[in-house]
Write an enzyme that holds these catalytic residues in place. Structure first.
Site, PDB file in Angstrom:
ATOM      1  N   HIS A  34       0.843  -1.194   0.000  1.00 47.39           N
ATOM      2  CA  HIS A  34       0.000   0.000   0.000  1.00 47.39           C
ATOM      3  C   HIS A  34       0.880   1.247   0.000  1.00 47.39           C
ATOM      4  O   HIS A  34       2.035   1.177   0.378  1.00 47.39           O
ATOM      5  CB  HIS A  34      -0.814   0.094   1.303  1.00 47.39           C
ATOM      6  CG  HIS A  34      -1.649  -1.088   1.626  1.00 47.39           C
ATOM      7  ND1 HIS A  34      -2.997  -1.106   1.408  1.00 47.39           N
ATOM      8  CD2 HIS A  34      -1.337  -2.291   2.178  1.00 47.39           C
ATOM      9  CE1 HIS A  34      -3.498  -2.265   1.818  1.00 47.39           C
ATOM     10  NE2 HIS A  34      -2.509  -3.004   2.282  1.00 47.39           N
ATOM     11  N   GLU A  99       2.439  -0.829   4.608  1.00 47.26           N
ATOM     12  CA  GLU A  99       2.111   0.553   4.239  1.00 47.26           C
ATOM     13  C   GLU A  99       3.413   1.288   3.941  1.00 47.26           C
ATOM     14  O   GLU A  99       4.328   1.316   4.766  1.00 47.26           O
ATOM     15  CB  GLU A  99       1.360   1.265   5.373  1.00 47.26           C
ATOM     16  CG  GLU A  99      -0.074   0.809   5.552  1.00 47.26           C
ATOM     17  CD  GLU A  99      -1.045   1.425   4.530  1.00 47.26           C
ATOM     18  OE1 GLU A  99      -0.609   2.258   3.705  1.00 47.26           O
ATOM     19  OE2 GLU A  99      -2.235   1.061   4.579  1.00 47.26           O
ATOM     20  N   ASP A 151      -3.606   2.199  -4.909  1.00 52.33           N
ATOM     21  CA  ASP A 151      -2.257   2.194  -4.325  1.00 52.33           C
ATOM     22  C   ASP A 151      -1.581   0.830  -4.442  1.00 52.33           C
ATOM     23  O   ASP A 151      -2.271  -0.179  -4.557  1.00 52.33           O
ATOM     24  CB  ASP A 151      -2.321   2.639  -2.845  1.00 52.33           C
ATOM     25  CG  ASP A 151      -3.146   1.702  -1.964  1.00 52.33           C
ATOM     26  OD1 ASP A 151      -4.265   1.357  -2.328  1.00 52.33           O
ATOM     27  OD2 ASP A 151      -2.629   1.308  -0.897  1.00 52.33           O
TER      28      ASP A 151
HETATM   29 ZN   LIG Z   1      -4.064   0.451   0.487  1.00 49.15          ZN
END
Ligand SMILES: [Zn+2]
Length: 255
Positions: A34, A99, A151
């Protein structure tokens, strides 16, 4: 919980309260990448640890390459949301979520610094090694949640990862003028396209009708594998790249 030892050596630990037990499976067999889509890395880190946010990821990778682990790999973090891959919809239960700090498309999407990508590569290699995750199961959030998420986006350097042995990629076929499948088309060609996308893992219905969902999934495929033109139109280059990708999986899969 006050803390735990990081699964990835070198990672800092900042515990998020947002996790639970994995369902159905005890081990992850997928990595989902992400971007944070927030103004700052510090803000994203705080948000992922805020009990009111009800989101988390196993890891956060800052722009300077610093890795923060928030949820143990054995637990289920809350990063994927409504998703699907190979018909499986509880992606949080079967994946490790990473992330990567970047403001994202709404706040000034920018190139990912090399130090950050080097850290992502090392982290993915570590996770894949610990859980025997095959390269073709290192995916973008946009792959498992097409239409809903974009993303880590078209600036994410999948090539650099692949060169370091992380993820799955083939050279994209060149774009040339010619026939293409697009919204409204029907027939065996559309059915074949949908079948190939599903065979790779994408959540698309094999209906023989190039509908909105097909367009969305073709765009998600392009965002990862044929980035020069992300338009949801299955031109010759898109189809050829998809065929190459499937052939490459076949060639590397154990019998
Ligand atoms: Zn995401």
């Amino acid at each position: 919980m006050s803390g735990f030892l990081p699964d990835q050596s070198g990672a800092e630990v900042r515990v998020s309260p947002n996790f639970g037990p994995r369902r159905e499976t005890l081990r992850p067999d997928m990595i989902v990448l992400h971007y944070t889509g927030m103004a700052t890395g510090a803000g994203a880190e705080a948000w992922l640890c805020d009990p009111t946010s009800e989101v988390s990821s196993h890891y956060l990778v800052h722009e300077d390459g610093r890795i923060v682990q928030m949820v143990r790999e054995s637990d289920r973090a809350w990063h994927a949301g409504k998703s699907s891959w190979f018909g499986r919809t509880d992606i949080n239960s079967c994946s490790v979520g990473i992330e990567i700090v970047n403001p994202g498309h709404l706040l000034g999407y920018k190139a990912f610094p090399k130090r950050q990508i080097d850290a992502v590569i090392g982290l993915c290699a570590g996770i894949a090694g610990r859980h025997s995750i095959p390269p073709q199961r290192v995916l973008a959030h946009s792959d498992v949640a097409p239409g809903r998420k974009v993303d880590p986006g078209e600036k994410f350097p999948w090539k650099a990862l692949y060169a370091a042995g992380v993820g799955h990629l083939v050279p994209a076929a060149p774009i040339r003028p010619g026939a293409a499948l697009k919204t409204g088309d029907t027939g065996t060609g559309v059915e074949a396209l949908q079948s190939m996308l599903a065979l790779y893992g994408y959540g698309v219905e094999i209906s023989g009708v190039f509908d909105r969902q097909t367009q969305i999934v073709v765009a998600a495929f392009q965002r990862h594998f044929r980035r020069r033109q992300i338009d949801g139109v299955a031109d010759g280059s898109t189809i050829c790249t998809l065929e190459r990708l499937l052939a490459a999986v076949k060639a590397t899969s154990p019998k």
